[in-house]
Design a protein around this motif. Structure first.
Motif, PDB file in Angstrom:
ATOM      1  N   THR A  78      33.331  37.961  71.768  1.00 17.84           N
ATOM      2  CA  THR A  78      33.402  37.145  72.979  1.00 17.84           C
ATOM      3  C   THR A  78      34.280  37.784  74.043  1.00 17.84           C
ATOM      4  OG1 THR A  78      35.238  35.873  72.065  1.00 17.84           O
ATOM      5  CG2 THR A  78      33.013  34.992  71.732  1.00 17.84           C
ATOM      6  N   ARG A  79      34.996  38.827  73.673  1.00 17.95           N
ATOM      7  CA  ARG A  79      35.885  39.544  74.596  1.00 17.95           C
ATOM      8  C   ARG A  79      35.986  40.998  74.159  1.00 17.95           C
ATOM      9  NH1 ARG A  79      38.869  39.930  78.812  1.00 17.95           N
ATOM     10  NH2 ARG A  79      41.025  40.566  78.761  1.00 17.95           N
ATOM     11  N   LEU A  80      36.186  41.879  75.122  1.00 18.69           N
ATOM     12  CA  LEU A  80      36.396  43.296  74.826  1.00 18.69           C
ATOM     13  C   LEU A  80      37.840  43.669  75.112  1.00 18.69           C
ATOM     14  CD1 LEU A  80      33.197  44.921  76.389  1.00 18.69           C
ATOM     15  CD2 LEU A  80      33.598  44.269  74.009  1.00 18.69           C
ATOM     16  N   GLU A  81      38.349  44.645  74.350  1.00 23.20           N
ATOM     17  CA  GLU A  81      39.693  45.184  74.583  1.00 23.20           C
ATOM     18  C   GLU A  81      39.644  46.489  75.357  1.00 23.20           C
ATOM     19  OE1 GLU A  81      41.594  45.675  70.805  1.00 23.20           O
ATOM     20  OE2 GLU A  81      42.059  43.545  70.643  1.00 23.20           O
ATOM     21  N   GLY A  96      26.323  49.685  83.513  1.00 23.90           N
ATOM     22  CA  GLY A  96      27.299  49.762  82.427  1.00 23.90           C
ATOM     23  C   GLY A  96      28.603  49.092  82.806  1.00 23.90           C
ATOM     24  N   HIS A  97      29.043  49.325  84.031  1.00 23.81           N
ATOM     25  CA  HIS A  97      30.259  48.695  84.533  1.00 23.81           C
ATOM     26  C   HIS A  97      30.107  47.175  84.505  1.00 23.81           C
ATOM     27  CE1 HIS A  97      32.947  47.289  87.817  1.00 23.81           C
ATOM     28  NE2 HIS A  97      33.776  48.154  87.264  1.00 23.81           N
ATOM     29  N   ALA A  98      28.986  46.675  84.989  1.00 23.71           N
ATOM     30  CA  ALA A  98      28.764  45.231  85.082  1.00 23.71           C
ATOM     31  C   ALA A  98      28.759  44.560  83.713  1.00 23.71           C
ATOM     32  CB  ALA A  98      27.453  44.952  85.812  1.00 23.71           C
ATOM     33  N   VAL A  99      28.124  45.169  82.728  1.00 28.21           N
ATOM     34  CA  VAL A  99      28.026  44.522  81.416  1.00 28.21           C
ATOM     35  C   VAL A  99      29.395  44.443  80.735  1.00 28.21           C
ATOM     36  CG1 VAL A  99      27.422  46.532  79.983  1.00 28.21           C
ATOM     37  CG2 VAL A  99      26.549  44.275  79.386  1.00 28.21           C
ATOM     38  N   VAL A 100      30.231  45.441  80.920  1.00 33.06           N
ATOM     39  CA  VAL A 100      31.589  45.366  80.369  1.00 33.06           C
ATOM     40  C   VAL A 100      32.349  44.240  81.063  1.00 33.06           C
ATOM     41  CG1 VAL A 100      33.810  46.562  80.161  1.00 33.06           C
ATOM     42  CG2 VAL A 100      31.684  47.764  79.614  1.00 33.06           C
ATOM     43  N   ALA A 104      34.895  41.086  80.027  1.00 38.82           N
ATOM     44  CA  ALA A 104      36.313  41.337  80.281  1.00 38.82           C
ATOM     45  C   ALA A 104      36.488  41.906  81.681  1.00 38.82           C
ATOM     46  CB  ALA A 104      36.861  42.303  79.240  1.00 38.82           C
ATOM     47  N   ALA A 105      37.143  41.156  82.522  1.00 42.80           N
ATOM     48  CA  ALA A 105      37.289  41.564  83.915  1.00 42.80           C
ATOM     49  C   ALA A 105      38.296  42.685  84.125  1.00 42.80           C
ATOM     50  CB  ALA A 105      37.697  40.356  84.763  1.00 42.80           C
ATOM     51  N   ASP A 106      39.180  42.898  83.157  1.00 46.89           N
ATOM     52  CA  ASP A 106      40.287  43.805  83.425  1.00 46.89           C
ATOM     53  C   ASP A 106      40.527  44.892  82.387  1.00 46.89           C
ATOM     54  OD1 ASP A 106      40.995  42.094  81.425  1.00 46.89           O
ATOM     55  OD2 ASP A 106      42.935  41.546  82.257  1.00 46.89           O
ATOM     56  N   VAL A 107      39.624  45.062  81.428  1.00 47.35           N
ATOM     57  CA  VAL A 107      39.870  46.077  80.400  1.00 47.35           C
ATOM     58  C   VAL A 107      39.535  47.466  80.931  1.00 47.35           C
ATOM     59  CG1 VAL A 107      39.412  44.473  78.517  1.00 47.35           C
ATOM     60  CG2 VAL A 107      37.596  45.960  79.319  1.00 47.35           C
ATOM     61  N   PRO A 108      40.190  48.489  80.395  1.00 41.20           N
ATOM     62  CA  PRO A 108      39.899  49.852  80.836  1.00 41.20           C
ATOM     63  C   PRO A 108      38.537  50.329  80.333  1.00 41.20           C
ATOM     64  CG  PRO A 108      41.459  49.893  79.019  1.00 41.20           C
ATOM     65  CD  PRO A 108      41.256  48.445  79.388  1.00 41.20           C
TER      66      PRO A 108
END
Length: 124
Positions: A78-81, A96-100, A104-108
């Motif tokens: 449900t969230r990416l690190e 690719g940018h959009a799907v990440v 997660a709005a702020d992960v590297p």
């Protein structure tokens, strides 16, 4: 001119943590396994990793990040690190940018070249 959110930062390249370095290694492996132009890996909120390469079929086209994120979501993430993409391109593709950012709005998002050398990190 301000940088696009899909252009890796051109400031001095940061040192990746061991966990983020693992993402780059997984992305390189996914890319090399099938000779794809792009490979990606993501780490979810539980520390599980998912990798994929770009897919180009007559009825389906996915970026490597789209595939890696889809695998994570299918497994319950449900969230990416963090995320990493290994690509021949000099910028991160918009899809690719959009799907990440969907998870997660702020992960590297670390962008590396085919040799695994970090080109930069997208943080917005």
């Amino acid at each position: 001119m301000p940088e696009s959110p899909t252009t890796p930062a051109s400031s001095p390249v940061e040192q990746l943590s061991a966990e983020d370095t693992k993402l780059v290694v997984l992305a390189r492996g996914a890319r090399a396994r099938i000779g794809a132009a792009e490979g990606a890996a993501v780490r979810d909120q539980d520390g599980r990793t998912y990798a994929g390469a770009d897919v180009s079929l007559p009825s389906l086209t996915l970026t490597a990040l789209q595939l890696a994120v889809a695998a994570a979501v299918a497994a319950g993430a449900t969230r990416l690190e963090a995320a990493a993409v290994v690509t021949e391109a000099s910028t991160l593709d918009g899809a690719g940018h959009a799907v990440v950012r969907d998870l997660a709005a702020d992960v590297p998002i670390h962008v590396a070249g085919p040799d695994g050398a970090l080109l930069g990190t997208v943080r917005q």
